[in-house]
Every structure is written in structure tokens, then in C-alpha cells.
Design an enzyme around this catalytic site. Structure first.
Site, PDB file in Angstrom:
ATOM      1  N   SER A  94     117.008  30.486  17.828  1.00  0.00           N
ATOM      2  CA  SER A  94     117.541  30.792  19.158  1.00  0.00           C
ATOM      3  C   SER A  94     117.072  29.795  20.212  1.00  0.00           C
ATOM      4  O   SER A  94     115.889  29.461  20.286  1.00  0.00           O
ATOM      5  CB  SER A  94     117.137  32.204  19.578  1.00  0.00           C
ATOM      6  OG  SER A  94     117.550  32.454  20.909  1.00  0.00           O
ATOM      7  N   LYS A 127     122.868  44.062  17.356  1.00  0.00           N
ATOM      8  CA  LYS A 127     123.541  44.428  18.603  1.00  0.00           C
ATOM      9  C   LYS A 127     124.033  45.871  18.598  1.00  0.00           C
ATOM     10  O   LYS A 127     123.971  46.553  19.621  1.00  0.00           O
ATOM     11  CB  LYS A 127     124.698  43.465  18.891  1.00  0.00           C
ATOM     12  CG  LYS A 127     124.221  42.045  19.213  1.00  0.00           C
ATOM     13  CD  LYS A 127     125.370  41.119  19.545  1.00  0.00           C
ATOM     14  CE  LYS A 127     124.851  39.720  19.874  1.00  0.00           C
ATOM     15  NZ  LYS A 127     125.928  38.796  20.292  1.00  0.00           N
ATOM     16  N   ASP A 174     128.255  39.166  26.459  1.00  0.00           N
ATOM     17  CA  ASP A 174     128.923  38.169  25.624  1.00  0.00           C
ATOM     18  C   ASP A 174     130.327  37.863  26.135  1.00  0.00           C
ATOM     19  O   ASP A 174     130.748  36.705  26.183  1.00  0.00           O
ATOM     20  CB  ASP A 174     129.008  38.648  24.171  1.00  0.00           C
ATOM     21  CG  ASP A 174     127.716  38.440  23.396  1.00  0.00           C
ATOM     22  OD1 ASP A 174     126.940  37.533  23.763  1.00  0.00           O
ATOM     23  OD2 ASP A 174     127.488  39.180  22.421  1.00  0.00           O
ATOM     24  N   GLY A 212     137.011  37.112  12.707  1.00  0.00           N
ATOM     25  CA  GLY A 212     135.778  37.875  12.669  1.00  0.00           C
ATOM     26  C   GLY A 212     135.907  39.186  13.425  1.00  0.00           C
ATOM     27  O   GLY A 212     136.772  39.343  14.290  1.00  0.00           O
ATOM     28  N   ALA A 213     135.030  40.141  13.074  1.00  0.00           N
ATOM     29  CA  ALA A 213     135.099  41.466  13.702  1.00  0.00           C
ATOM     30  C   ALA A 213     133.709  42.058  13.921  1.00  0.00           C
ATOM     31  O   ALA A 213     133.533  43.267  13.905  1.00  0.00           O
ATOM     32  CB  ALA A 213     135.940  42.407  12.841  1.00  0.00           C
ATOM     33  N   GLY A 214     132.715  41.203  14.135  1.00  0.00           N
ATOM     34  CA  GLY A 214     131.349  41.664  14.367  1.00  0.00           C
ATOM     35  C   GLY A 214     131.088  42.014  15.818  1.00  0.00           C
ATOM     36  O   GLY A 214     132.012  42.185  16.616  1.00  0.00           O
ATOM     37  N   GLY A 215     129.792  42.107  16.168  1.00  0.00           N
ATOM     38  CA  GLY A 215     129.414  42.500  17.520  1.00  0.00           C
ATOM     39  C   GLY A 215     129.920  41.543  18.583  1.00  0.00           C
ATOM     40  O   GLY A 215     130.402  41.966  19.635  1.00  0.00           O
ATOM     41  N   ALA A 216     129.817  40.239  18.329  1.00  0.00           N
ATOM     42  CA  ALA A 216     130.311  39.266  19.304  1.00  0.00           C
ATOM     43  C   ALA A 216     131.828  39.320  19.406  1.00  0.00           C
ATOM     44  O   ALA A 216     132.394  39.199  20.498  1.00  0.00           O
ATOM     45  CB  ALA A 216     129.855  37.861  18.923  1.00  0.00           C
ATOM     46  N   ARG A 219     137.111  39.235   6.875  1.00  0.00           N
ATOM     47  CA  ARG A 219     137.009  39.342   5.424  1.00  0.00           C
ATOM     48  C   ARG A 219     137.075  40.803   4.974  1.00  0.00           C
ATOM     49  O   ARG A 219     137.697  41.120   3.969  1.00  0.00           O
ATOM     50  CB  ARG A 219     135.710  38.681   4.936  1.00  0.00           C
ATOM     51  CG  ARG A 219     135.801  37.160   4.900  1.00  0.00           C
ATOM     52  CD  ARG A 219     134.547  36.517   4.374  1.00  0.00           C
ATOM     53  NE  ARG A 219     133.434  36.618   5.306  1.00  0.00           N
ATOM     54  CZ  ARG A 219     132.301  35.919   5.202  1.00  0.00           C
ATOM     55  NH1 ARG A 219     132.146  35.060   4.206  1.00  0.00           N
ATOM     56  NH2 ARG A 219     131.339  36.058   6.083  1.00  0.00           N
TER      57      ARG A 219
END
Length: 272
Positions: free
Chosen positions: A14, A65, A101, A127-131, A151
Site C-alpha cells: 500500500s 471492505k 472509492d 469484476g464484482a468485488g468491493g471496489a 468470473r
């Protein structure tokens, strides 16, 4: 001394400490912003007992997250909508959570691709994550119709279901099908990071006036963005999102609202 940190697993990569350290020095604030690596088996307990951590707040990165959002006593409307938090702080002895975000994502595009949302049409989100949840939320707010490909289809379907009629889901292997009509394409997956695979997307089918962006910022020009630029498409890297999303958190913890400057960007670029 006021202490804040970025929390995740892993967290050594980070650049947030460099960003906040720059602002602490700029404002001559006696504070500290570090890194806290949290092993997966103690993440739930850590966030549930955050008030005992010795931190006034911090940023949450992958993969916590959603865990952080559930642990918070008070959640902003965006956290309630997307179920993920990247910014925490203690107020009135309880844990508060926000998700910056989306605002960071939009601010980066407003700065580096002015007019990107002037005529919002179809947007393709990989994509389908937290971000991704925060990105989809801001795209819907800016007027886009969003196609989420992932995916794992079920995760994309859960995210799309929050915006009936405005967002739709499919598997990642179908991305080229939707890219052909997308005026905006964004990668929110970790694919393209150093040593973490690549995205199989045919840039030749994307409309020539489309904007292509990646929330990954290491490397600054990901293979995904490199292919888009080679095609002549307008591209925006992910570093500005990191910088802009950090502003509200710093203000919460240290009481001053910083600015994203060319000097700060150059500092972070030199460390990538």
C-alpha cells in the site's frame, strides 16, 4: 499522537502511508499513519473491537471492505448501498464507516478525462468485488447503464440486483460481447497487477470514442491500459483514484482537508 493506518492482507504494497505522510508533513500535524496486516482468522474480531485498536481510524483494503462495513455501528448511505467500506473512524466512541472509492474514482476521471460522462451510455465493468460495487454505484449516479461481468456470475448478479433495470450481470468470458457497444470500460479486478495474470479483452471491438480505465495502479500502465492506448483509445490510470479517495479520510482523522496536487502524484509515481 493521533494514529491511523491502512488495514488489509497483505498490506505491505500500500502507498497510503506515503500519501498521508505527505499531508501530515504539509500541515505540520503530529500524527502517524502506518500499516496493519490482519490475518484472515482474526479479521472479524479486529474490526468488531476496533475501538480498542489504538487507532482513531484508517483505510480498509482487500479483502476486508465487506467485513469492516458489517462491523461499523454507523454506516454512510453509500456503505449501506454497496455493503463495503474503505474508510473508518471513531466518533462518539463508536465505529463509523464510509466508502470513498466511488468519489475517488469519479474525481480521477473528472480530472484526467473531462467530459467522460457528458453523454452517458453503456458502461462495462470487469469484476464484482468491493471496489466494483462503489464504481457501479457512481456510474449509475452519473447516468450510465452498466453491464457487470465477473468470473463468478452469482456475485455479479448480487451487485446488479441493487440497481434493477440499470445494471445487468454476465460472466467475464462474455466481456467482448458487451465491449462492442460500451462507451466506457473499467477493470476493477486485480488482473493486470504485477504477477497476477491478464485480462482477455479484445480492444479492437471497443468504440473508438470510448474511455478505458483501470483501478489497478501498479504498474501505472497496466497491460489492459497499454492495449487500449495502442488501439488509440482514451485511457485513465488508477493512481488518481487512490489519491482522491484518501482526502475524506485524512480530514476525518486529522481535521484538515488536503488537496491532490501534481507534486503528490509525482511522489507516488516515483515509488511505484
Amino acid at each position: 499522537m493521533i494514529r491511523a493506518a491502512v488495514m488489509g492482507w497483505p498490506v505491505s504494497q500500500s502507498r497510503s502511508p506515503l500519501i498521508h505522510g505527505y499531508w501530515l508533513k504539509q500541515f505540520d500535524i503530529k500524527g502517524d499513519y502506518g500499516r496493519v496486516a490482519i490475518e484472515p482468522d482474526r479479521a472479524g474480531d479486529f474490526f468488531a473491537r476496533f475501538a480498542d485498536s489504538g487507532l482513531i481510524g484508517g483505510n480498509v483494503t482487500i479483502p476486508y471492505k465487506e467485513v469492516a462495513a458489517r462491523a461499523a455501528y454507523h454506516r454512510t448511505p453509500i456503505v449501506e448501498r454497496v455493503g463495503a467500506a474503505n474508510t473508518l473512524w471513531i466518533e462518539d466512541s463508536v465505529l463509523h464507516a464510509d466508502n470513498t472509492d466511488g468519489t475517488g474514482f469519479a474525481a480521477n476521471l473528472d480530472e484526467r478525462a473531462p467530459g467522460w460522462d457528458r453523454t452517458p451510455g453503456e458502461a462495462l465493468v470487469l469484476g464484482a468485488g468491493g471496489a466494483a460495487a462503489a464504481v457501479v454505484d457512481v456510474l449509475i449516479d452519473r447516468g450510465f447503464s452498466v453491464r457487470i461481468v465477473n468470473r463468478t456470475l452469482s456475485r455479479a448478479e448480487v451487485l446488479a440486483a441493487r440497481y434493477p433495470g440499470r445494471a445487468h450481470a454476465d460472466v467475464l468470458s462474455e466481456a467482448n460481447r458487451y465491449a462492442a457497444t460500451a462507451g466506457f470500460v473499467v477493470n476493477t479486478t486485480s488482473l493486470g497487477m504485477k504477477g497476477d495474470g491478464a485480462i482477455d479483452l479484445d480492444m479492437s471491438v471497443i468504440p473508438e470514442d470510448a474511455v478505458v480505465t483501470d483501478i489497478v495502479y501498479v504498474p501505472l500502465v497496466t497491460p489492459f491500459l497499454g492495449m487500449a492506448a495502442a488501439r488509440g483509445l482514451r485511457t485513465v490510470d488508477g493512481l488518481g483514484m487512490l489519491l482522491h479517495q484518501a482526502v475524506p479520510g485524512f480530514e476525518h482523522w486529522f481535521g484538515r482537508r488536503p488537496s491532490v496536487t501534481a507534486e503528490l502524484r509525482a511522489l507516488i509515481e516515483a515509488d511505484l
